[in-house]
Design a protein around this motif. Structure first.
Motif, PDB file in Angstrom:
ATOM      1  N   GLN A  15     -37.234 -40.995   1.740  1.00  0.00           N
ATOM      2  CA  GLN A  15     -36.178 -40.028   1.996  1.00  0.00           C
ATOM      3  C   GLN A  15     -36.068 -39.640   3.471  1.00  0.00           C
ATOM      4  N   ALA A  16     -37.139 -39.939   4.237  1.00  0.00           N
ATOM      5  CA  ALA A  16     -37.083 -39.638   5.668  1.00  0.00           C
ATOM      6  C   ALA A  16     -36.014 -40.477   6.364  1.00  0.00           C
ATOM      7  N   LYS A  17     -35.685 -41.630   5.774  1.00  0.00           N
ATOM      8  CA  LYS A  17     -34.661 -42.483   6.375  1.00  0.00           C
ATOM      9  C   LYS A  17     -33.249 -42.019   6.015  1.00  0.00           C
ATOM     10  N   GLY A  18     -33.159 -41.113   5.061  1.00  0.00           N
ATOM     11  CA  GLY A  18     -31.855 -40.635   4.614  1.00  0.00           C
ATOM     12  C   GLY A  18     -31.414 -39.374   5.341  1.00  0.00           C
ATOM     13  N   ASP A  19     -30.632 -38.566   4.617  1.00  0.00           N
ATOM     14  CA  ASP A  19     -29.972 -37.411   5.222  1.00  0.00           C
ATOM     15  C   ASP A  19     -30.625 -36.087   4.835  1.00  0.00           C
ATOM     16  N   SER A  20     -31.702 -36.130   4.045  1.00  0.00           N
ATOM     17  CA  SER A  20     -32.267 -34.916   3.477  1.00  0.00           C
ATOM     18  C   SER A  20     -32.772 -33.941   4.547  1.00  0.00           C
ATOM     19  N   TYR A  21     -33.542 -34.444   5.481  1.00  0.00           N
ATOM     20  CA  TYR A  21     -34.132 -33.561   6.499  1.00  0.00           C
ATOM     21  C   TYR A  21     -33.058 -32.926   7.365  1.00  0.00           C
ATOM     22  N   ARG A  22     -32.109 -33.738   7.849  1.00  0.00           N
ATOM     23  CA  ARG A  22     -31.043 -33.193   8.707  1.00  0.00           C
ATOM     24  C   ARG A  22     -30.218 -32.166   7.946  1.00  0.00           C
ATOM     25  N   ARG A  23     -29.914 -32.478   6.698  1.00  0.00           N
ATOM     26  CA  ARG A  23     -29.087 -31.560   5.919  1.00  0.00           C
ATOM     27  C   ARG A  23     -29.770 -30.199   5.732  1.00  0.00           C
ATOM     28  N   GLN A  24     -31.056 -30.211   5.403  1.00  0.00           N
ATOM     29  CA  GLN A  24     -31.764 -28.946   5.162  1.00  0.00           C
ATOM     30  C   GLN A  24     -31.882 -28.109   6.433  1.00  0.00           C
ATOM     31  N   THR A  25     -32.202 -28.740   7.543  1.00  0.00           N
ATOM     32  CA  THR A  25     -32.357 -27.979   8.792  1.00  0.00           C
ATOM     33  C   THR A  25     -31.019 -27.444   9.292  1.00  0.00           C
ATOM     34  N   GLU A  26     -29.958 -28.248   9.186  1.00  0.00           N
ATOM     35  CA  GLU A  26     -28.654 -27.787   9.657  1.00  0.00           C
ATOM     36  C   GLU A  26     -28.102 -26.658   8.787  1.00  0.00           C
ATOM     37  N   MET A  27     -28.364 -26.717   7.477  1.00  0.00           N
ATOM     38  CA  MET A  27     -27.898 -25.646   6.595  1.00  0.00           C
ATOM     39  C   MET A  27     -28.613 -24.332   6.905  1.00  0.00           C
ATOM     40  N   ALA A  28     -29.909 -24.407   7.257  1.00  0.00           N
ATOM     41  CA  ALA A  28     -30.648 -23.199   7.625  1.00  0.00           C
ATOM     42  C   ALA A  28     -30.093 -22.598   8.912  1.00  0.00           C
ATOM     43  N   MET A  29     -29.796 -23.443   9.907  1.00  0.00           N
ATOM     44  CA  MET A  29     -29.234 -22.958  11.166  1.00  0.00           C
ATOM     45  C   MET A  29     -27.856 -22.339  10.933  1.00  0.00           C
ATOM     46  N   LYS A  30     -27.040 -22.946  10.101  1.00  0.00           N
ATOM     47  CA  LYS A  30     -25.696 -22.437   9.828  1.00  0.00           C
ATOM     48  C   LYS A  30     -25.750 -21.076   9.134  1.00  0.00           C
ATOM     49  N   TRP A  31     -26.685 -20.925   8.192  1.00  0.00           N
ATOM     50  CA  TRP A  31     -26.799 -19.639   7.498  1.00  0.00           C
ATOM     51  C   TRP A  31     -27.153 -18.536   8.490  1.00  0.00           C
ATOM     52  N   CYS A  32     -28.048 -18.838   9.426  1.00  0.00           N
ATOM     53  CA  CYS A  32     -28.427 -17.840  10.435  1.00  0.00           C
ATOM     54  C   CYS A  32     -27.234 -17.456  11.305  1.00  0.00           C
ATOM     55  N   ARG A  33     -26.457 -18.440  11.723  1.00  0.00           N
ATOM     56  CA  ARG A  33     -25.278 -18.147  12.566  1.00  0.00           C
ATOM     57  C   ARG A  33     -24.268 -17.293  11.794  1.00  0.00           C
ATOM     58  N   ASP A  34     -24.034 -17.667  10.536  1.00  0.00           N
ATOM     59  CA  ASP A  34     -23.031 -16.957   9.741  1.00  0.00           C
ATOM     60  C   ASP A  34     -23.448 -15.519   9.430  1.00  0.00           C
ATOM     61  N   ASN A  35     -24.782 -15.271   9.387  1.00  0.00           N
ATOM     62  CA  ASN A  35     -25.248 -13.949   8.970  1.00  0.00           C
ATOM     63  C   ASN A  35     -25.895 -13.146  10.106  1.00  0.00           C
ATOM     64  N   GLY A  36     -25.725 -13.625  11.333  1.00  0.00           N
ATOM     65  CA  GLY A  36     -26.197 -12.863  12.485  1.00  0.00           C
ATOM     66  C   GLY A  36     -27.705 -12.814  12.644  1.00  0.00           C
ATOM     67  N   HIS A  37     -28.389 -13.874  12.259  1.00  0.00           N
ATOM     68  CA  HIS A  37     -29.848 -13.933  12.405  1.00  0.00           C
ATOM     69  C   HIS A  37     -30.222 -15.075  13.353  1.00  0.00           C
ATOM     70  N   VAL A  38     -31.463 -15.017  13.825  1.00  0.00           N
ATOM     71  CA  VAL A  38     -32.007 -16.074  14.680  1.00  0.00           C
ATOM     72  C   VAL A  38     -33.184 -16.704  13.942  1.00  0.00           C
ATOM     73  N   LEU A  39     -33.135 -18.017  13.811  1.00  0.00           N
ATOM     74  CA  LEU A  39     -34.196 -18.725  13.084  1.00  0.00           C
ATOM     75  C   LEU A  39     -35.451 -18.823  13.943  1.00  0.00           C
ATOM     76  N   ASP A  40     -36.574 -18.450  13.383  1.00  0.00           N
ATOM     77  CA  ASP A  40     -37.863 -18.556  14.072  1.00  0.00           C
ATOM     78  C   ASP A  40     -38.300 -20.029  14.058  1.00  0.00           C
ATOM     79  N   THR A  41     -38.270 -20.665  15.231  1.00  0.00           N
ATOM     80  CA  THR A  41     -38.612 -22.086  15.327  1.00  0.00           C
ATOM     81  C   THR A  41     -40.082 -22.298  15.700  1.00  0.00           C
ATOM     82  N   GLU A  42     -40.813 -21.207  15.973  1.00  0.00           N
ATOM     83  CA  GLU A  42     -42.219 -21.345  16.326  1.00  0.00           C
ATOM     84  C   GLU A  42     -43.070 -21.632  15.093  1.00  0.00           C
TER      85      GLU A  42
END
Length: 589
Positions: A15-42
């Motif tokens: 699944q690492a060769k597919g779209d799963s990882y990108r999709r999950q990380t981008e959806m988390a970033m989008k939710w933060c932008r839409d709801n006024g939060h900053v994702l802790d990347t540390e």
């Protein structure tokens, strides 16, 4: 500001060769932008290629780390955990899944499933509608994985029962095929490296010595290429090949589930060994010669890389029974010294002795005794064949043990396993009958020596020659011959040696040379003087031995180096794990 962290997971490396990882990380970033939060990347919480169905992520993955941080108070209450959906968090059964979810929420986390934007906290979980929805989602995730697991298991079973190779794509590094529907093809250059390993082992070389020769001569490495592959031969590589029955064309199906691999990285044995599954690259005769050589020299770890110590693992102090150690000195007439290991440790005061006063008389008498008492050149073949048969019988006994355990623990394939067990026991009986015949033939054969004259002359020529590959080969071959014929040698410095032959109760006593200065004993020495006439020195130990008045001490045999059994031991697996194998994810190979 409320802290926001995310958790990303997918089950398999594919699944690492597919779209799963990108999709999950981008959806988390989008939710933060839409709801006024900053994702802790540390704080990175990722379980990539880790099963949620088996609970591996909960037991030892990033999710286990998250639970530990919560328990230690390192994550503040009210922190938001972003996941794509509940099935990213877990696919365990309802009871286990709810234990995990409630544990996280009760620790102060707020879980958000970004696919639907749903917030899961103590308030929503107390709402009957939300609670029932979570129940349905967790149940659906578990059932989906259970269905896939069942399909995979049936697929593997079908291919395994029909003898198909298409579902099992992994093979040894010396084989390849373009498609799973094609037959395996031998890469001859790599297969030749494997054969060299077996040939050197049969000659008496250990794994480290073989690896060193392979690196010096740049043998191609016949293992599968992975990210972790070594660019050179390491010390364990030849040993791994020497235990790999794939060289004989055999393949054993194994259950490679997460639970099974907790006990051994190879997984759980099914007890089903299939002959002629791969092309055979090493003959049965060479396999048994190599294995017999390994069993013969199972002694303490060799530090003498040039094989000067031809008595390694055989010689013991006649005074205290401790192993004899050799210290070589190529620049002096004595060629070095034999020391009692207990003396070196400060335990005893046993004397040392010169190597040349021991090696030559001992080898000459062994040659003479072997010439008249131990048989012929064909007798040597009997000895080698007997060693091969003993290895074969041990292999079959181990296989029978695995099959017996598999029959006792499995609910399927009992007829197949039972038939295979009968075949193995029959082969073992035939080998035992042949071994008895070989031992009888070896006992009555006569004629030329086991150590024939040309061989013993070569040994004396190469015994102390340094930096010579040919000399090293001769010494290794001599050590192997001695190990096959002799149990123990007891050394009484500058006096006598007692040789205990295999399968014989009588000791052979050898008179050793007296101690002399190099200038006296070596005619080529710069200041050589003939030895002065003197009466012969007494040899009390030799005389007492010949009168049957001296009994050597029990040898203090150091525990031999026993490699941990690499094959899976079913007996250490709890019954509940074995009973659940039919209901767990993945399949076999």
């Amino acid at each position: 500001m409320t802290r926001v962290i995310s958790y990303t997971r997918f089950s398999s490396a594919r699944q690492a060769k597919g779209d799963s990882y990108r999709r999950q990380t981008e959806m988390a970033m989008k939710w933060c932008r839409d709801n006024g939060h900053v994702l802790d990347t540390e704080l990175t919480l990722e379980d990539l290629g880790v099963s949620g169905y088996s609970g591996a992520n909960v037991k030892k993955g990033a999710l286990a780390v998250l639970q530990e941080m919560l328990a230690m108070g390192q994550i503040e209450s009210g922190t938001i955990l972003l996941i794509e959906a509940f099935d990213r968090l877990t696919r365990m059964n309802i009871m286990q899944a709810y234990g995990l979810i409630f544990g996280l929420i009760n620790s102060g986390l707020v879980i958000v499933t970004v696919t639907d934007g749903k917030v899961w906290n103590s308030k929503t979980m107390n709402n009957l509608t939300d609670f029932m929805m979570s129940l349905v989602l967790l149940y659906r995730g578990h059932e989906e994985s259970a269905r896939k697991s069942d399909l995979l298991r049936k697929t593997f079973n079908r291919h395994r029962n029909t003898g198909s190779q298409q579902a099992f794509g992994v093979a040894p590094g010396w084989l390849y095929r373009e498609e799973k529907s094609q037959v395996w093809v031998v890469i001859e250059e790599l297969a030749e490296s494997v054969r060299k390993v077996f040939e050197m082992s049969a000659q008496g070389y250990g794994s480290k010595a073989i690896a060193k020769r392979a690196n010096e001569e740049n043998w191609p490495i016949p293992t599968r290429k992975t990210k972790a592959s070594s660019e050179h031969w390491h010390a364990q590589m030849p040993g791994q090949m020497l235990r790999n029955r794939s060289v004989l064309g055999e393949h054993e199906h194994r259950i490679r589930t997460h639970d099974a691999q907790q006990y051994h990285w190879k997984g759980l044995s099914t007890g089903m060994v299939i002959p002629d599954y791969y092309p055979q690259i090493v003959s049965d005769e060479l396999w048994h010669r190599a294995r017999a050589s390994i069993d013969t020299r199972m002694v303490e770890k060799r530090r003498d890389t040039q094989y000067y110590n031809i008595w390694s693992g055989l010689m013991y102090c006649g005074l205290c029974g401790a192993p004899i150690q050799r210290r070589s000195d190529k620049n002096w007439h004595s060629k070095g010294q034999h020391f009692c290991s207990d003396k070196l440790a400060g335990v005893t005061a046993c004397p040392s002795s010169s190597i040349v006063t021991t090696d030559f008389p001992l080898l000459c008498d062994i040659y003479s005794y072997a010439s008249t008492e131990l048989g012929t050149v064909s007798g040597e073949q009997y000895v080698a064949r007997a060693a091969e048969l003993e290895v074969f019988i041990k292999d079959k006994a181990r296989e029978a043990s695995r099959l017996t355990i598999a029959i006792a623990k499995t609910n399927s394939s009992i007829e197949v396993l039972s038939r295979k067990l009968l075949e193995v026991e029959e082969a073992m009986r035939h080998a035992q009958d042949e071994l008895r015949e070989v031992q009888q033939e070896a006992a009555i054969c006569d004629g030329n020596a086991t150590f024939d004259e040309s061989f013993i002359e070569d040994v004396f020529t190469f015994l102390y020659v340094p930096d010579s590959l040919e000399a090293k080969d001769k010494r290794a071959a001599l050590h192997l011959k001695l190990c096959r014929l002799i149990d123990h040698i007891f050394l009484y410095p500058y006096d006598a040696a007692a040789v205990k032959w295999k399968n014989q109760n009588v000791l052979m006593w050898v008179k050793l040379n007296d101690k002399q200065l190099p200038s006296r004993s070596d005619p080529t020495a710069k200041f050589h003087k003939p030895p002065k006439p003197r009466p012969p020195k007494p040899h009390p130990y030799y005389e007492a031995g010949m009168r049957f008045e001296l009994v050597p001490p029990e040898p203090k045999i150091r525990a031999p180096f026993k490699r941990r059994e690499k094959s899976y031991r079913e007996s250490v697996v709890p019954d509940d794990v074995l009973d659940s194998l039919d209901n767990i994810e993945d399949g076999t190979s």
